[in-house]
Design an enzyme around this catalytic site. Structure first.
Site, short mmCIF file in Angstrom:
data_model
loop_
_atom_site.label_atom_id
_atom_site.label_comp_id
_atom_site.label_asym_id
_atom_site.label_seq_id
_atom_site.Cartn_x
_atom_site.Cartn_y
_atom_site.Cartn_z
N GLY A 1 4.57 -10.09 4.83
CA GLY A 1 5.62 -9.85 5.69
C GLY A 1 4.99 -11.14 6.64
O GLY A 1 3.36 -11.18 6.84
N GLN A 2 5.69 -11.51 7.74
CA GLN A 2 5.58 -11.93 8.91
C GLN A 2 5.16 -11.02 10.04
O GLN A 2 3.57 -11.68 11.21
CB GLN A 2 6.19 -12.87 9.48
CG GLN A 2 6.41 -13.59 11.18
CD GLN A 2 7.36 -13.38 11.84
OE1 GLN A 2 8.30 -14.04 11.29
NE2 GLN A 2 7.12 -13.48 12.91
N ARG B 1 3.04 2.83 9.61
CA ARG B 1 2.00 3.61 10.36
C ARG B 1 3.20 4.00 10.83
O ARG B 1 1.98 4.82 11.91
CB ARG B 1 1.19 2.75 11.22
CG ARG B 1 0.13 2.11 10.39
CD ARG B 1 -1.16 1.43 10.87
NE ARG B 1 -1.91 0.78 9.61
CZ ARG B 1 -2.55 0.95 9.65
NH1 ARG B 1 -3.34 2.01 10.02
NH2 ARG B 1 -3.39 0.35 8.46
N HIS C 1 9.25 -3.46 3.33
CA HIS C 1 9.18 -3.55 1.58
C HIS C 1 10.36 -4.48 1.03
O HIS C 1 9.97 -5.11 0.06
CB HIS C 1 8.59 -2.32 1.30
CG HIS C 1 7.00 -2.34 1.91
ND1 HIS C 1 6.51 -1.06 2.46
CD2 HIS C 1 6.38 -2.80 1.77
CE1 HIS C 1 5.95 -0.88 2.96
NE2 HIS C 1 5.28 -2.32 2.47
N HIS D 1 9.61 0.96 3.64
CA HIS D 1 10.40 1.56 4.13
C HIS D 1 10.81 -0.59 4.38
O HIS D 1 10.54 -1.15 3.34
CB HIS D 1 10.10 1.03 5.35
CG HIS D 1 8.68 0.14 5.93
ND1 HIS D 1 8.85 -1.38 6.17
CD2 HIS D 1 7.08 -0.21 6.14
CE1 HIS D 1 7.46 -1.61 5.92
NE2 HIS D 1 6.80 -0.93 5.98
N GLN E 1 -10.22 -2.55 2.70
CA GLN E 1 -9.94 -3.24 3.50
C GLN E 1 -9.49 -2.28 4.04
O GLN E 1 -8.59 -2.54 6.25
CB GLN E 1 -8.62 -3.75 3.67
CG GLN E 1 -7.29 -2.77 3.13
CD GLN E 1 -5.71 -3.58 2.95
OE1 GLN E 1 -6.09 -4.05 1.79
NE2 GLN E 1 -5.33 -4.02 4.01
N MET F 1 0.98 -1.27 -0.16
CA MET F 1 -0.02 0.10 -0.76
C MET F 1 0.69 1.13 0.16
O MET F 1 0.25 2.26 0.09
CB MET F 1 -0.77 -0.31 1.27
CG MET F 1 -2.36 -1.31 1.26
SD MET F 1 -3.60 -0.64 1.96
CE MET F 1 -2.77 -0.81 3.35
N MET G 1 8.96 -2.15 11.60
CA MET G 1 8.26 -1.96 10.42
C MET G 1 7.69 -1.66 10.18
O MET G 1 6.81 -2.31 9.97
CB MET G 1 9.45 -1.21 9.35
CG MET G 1 11.68 -1.27 10.14
SD MET G 1 12.46 -0.62 8.95
CE MET G 1 13.81 -0.64 9.35
N SER G 2 6.46 -0.10 10.60
CA SER G 2 5.40 -0.50 9.65
C SER G 2 5.47 0.99 8.89
O SER G 2 5.99 2.10 9.68
CB SER G 2 4.51 -1.01 10.46
OG SER G 2 3.13 0.21 10.45
O1 PAF Z 1 -0.32 -5.83 3.59
C1 PAF Z 1 -0.38 -4.84 3.49
O2 PAF Z 1 0.28 -3.87 3.13
C2 PAF Z 1 -2.26 -5.05 2.35
O3 PAF Z 1 -2.49 -5.16 3.18
C3 PAF Z 1 -1.92 -5.98 0.93
C4 PAF Z 1 -1.63 -7.38 1.58
C5 PAF Z 1 -0.88 -4.69 -0.10
C6 PAF Z 1 -3.52 -6.01 0.19
O4 PAF Z 1 -3.74 -4.39 -0.31
#
Ligand code: PAF
Length: 308
Positions: free
Chosen positions: A165-166, A205, A56, A53, A80, A49, A202-203
């Site tokens: 990711g875990q 957010r 990813h 960072h 979502q 999304m 890491m996030s």
């Molecule tokens: O983990 C995420 O960033 C999202 O849930 C994903 C898998 C890209 C789906 O929108």
């Protein structure tokens, strides 16, 4: 300056040194992937999304070790988000994301808009049971939105492999099940959690945390570290372990705790004793920022392994 994906596409497509194609139309993804396949390349896929960072980038790195053509999607999937302000405030910086994706070896960046993804859509995808607990219990509709967009992305990109990711362990486990149940010909890879030096997972957010909240939020990884020590000392009782984790998290003054749960790795059902392969999963709010973290535990007799 805010820019549309279309605008950025033409500008960056001209830059040879980036070596990455950026498209926002489904048809363009299909033809780029078909061409790569024609060249005998296997396709790796990293759905995101955005607001990238190092976590990813580590997913891309893993995919590059196995496949020859990397597709990344950046799409903030409104379906979502169970909270509309969370959707509106989700951090975005497409220009920075493009630079990072290009540098880490992404070959094709897919940046669709809402209309391209959901024009007149009436179909959703869901996975039962695995989404009953943990985040599924606290974010109604969240996983249905995830499975719907991931199914669409899999059908658009048709990758050989996709990396998750875990950190979002319930998401990864349920997608694995969805792939099995719906016969998607995609191999799912689970990638380790990437942490800041001090332990914070890491996030995207994390950007929303102020300095105090950022320091306090370390309580999540400290809780997991403490749980590892308890397990090392032979503790297997879930009530005792969660009680101790709770007192550590509370020292970090979270605004609320969504859950401190211990579940079986296999089906994410709650367990009373840690045995075999299990997961300790945490979710708490600092301000309006909801953070999650987890640890996989593999216990066999007296020996154990904690992955977090
Ligand atoms: O983990 C995420 O960033 C999202 O849930 C994903 C898998 C890209 C789906 O929108």
């Amino acid at each position: 300056m805010t820019r549309s994906a279309e605008h950025v596409v033409s500008e960056y497509n001209d830059k040879d040194e980036v070596g990455m194609k950026i498209v926002s139309r489904i048809d363009d993804v299909r033809s780029a992937v078909m061409q790569a396949r024609g060249e005998g390349k296997k396709i790796g896929f990293i759905p995101t999304m955005g607001y990238l960072h190092d976590g990813h980038l580590s997913l891309v790195e893993i995919s590059r070790g196995i496949t020859q053509f990397q597709v990344m999607s950046i799409f903030v999937n409104r379906l979502q988000f169970n909270d509309s302000s969370d959707f509106t405030n989700y951090p975005k910086d497409l220009e920075r994301d493009i630079a990072m994706a290009g540098k880490c070896g992404v070959d094709l960046l897919f940046t669709p808009d809402d209309r391209e993804m959901y024009k007149n859509a009436l179909t959703t995808v869901d996975v039962s049971r695995l989404t009953d607990n943990l985040c599924g219990a606290h974010r109604p509709g969240h996983f249905k939105g995830v499975f719907t967009v991931v199914s669409k992305l899999f059908n658009i990109v048709q990758p050989d492999l996709a990396v998750f990711g875990q950190k979002d362990i319930q998401q990864a486990a349920s997608i694995e099940k969805m792939v099995f149940d719906l016969n998607f010909p995609v191999r799912i890879i689970l990638a380790p959690i990437i942490r800041e030096k001090d332990g914070l997972a890491m996030s995207s957010r994390n950007k929303h945390l102020d300095q105090q909240q950022r320091a306090d939020a370390l309580a999540l990884s400290s809780g997991l570290k403490h749980a590892e020590q308890l397990i090392l000392g032979g503790e297997r009782d879930v009530k005792k372990i969660t009680h101790e984790i709770e007192s550590i998290i509370k020292k970090g003054n979270p605004d609320s705790i969504d859950y401190i749960s211990v579940v079986s790795y296999e089906d994410l059902s709650y367990i009373d004793r840690i045995d075999g392969k299990s997961v300790i999963a945490l979710a708490a709010f600092w301000g309006t920022t909801r953070l999650i973290d987890n640890m996989i535990i593999e216990v066999a007799g007296d020996s154990y392994k904690c992955i977090y």
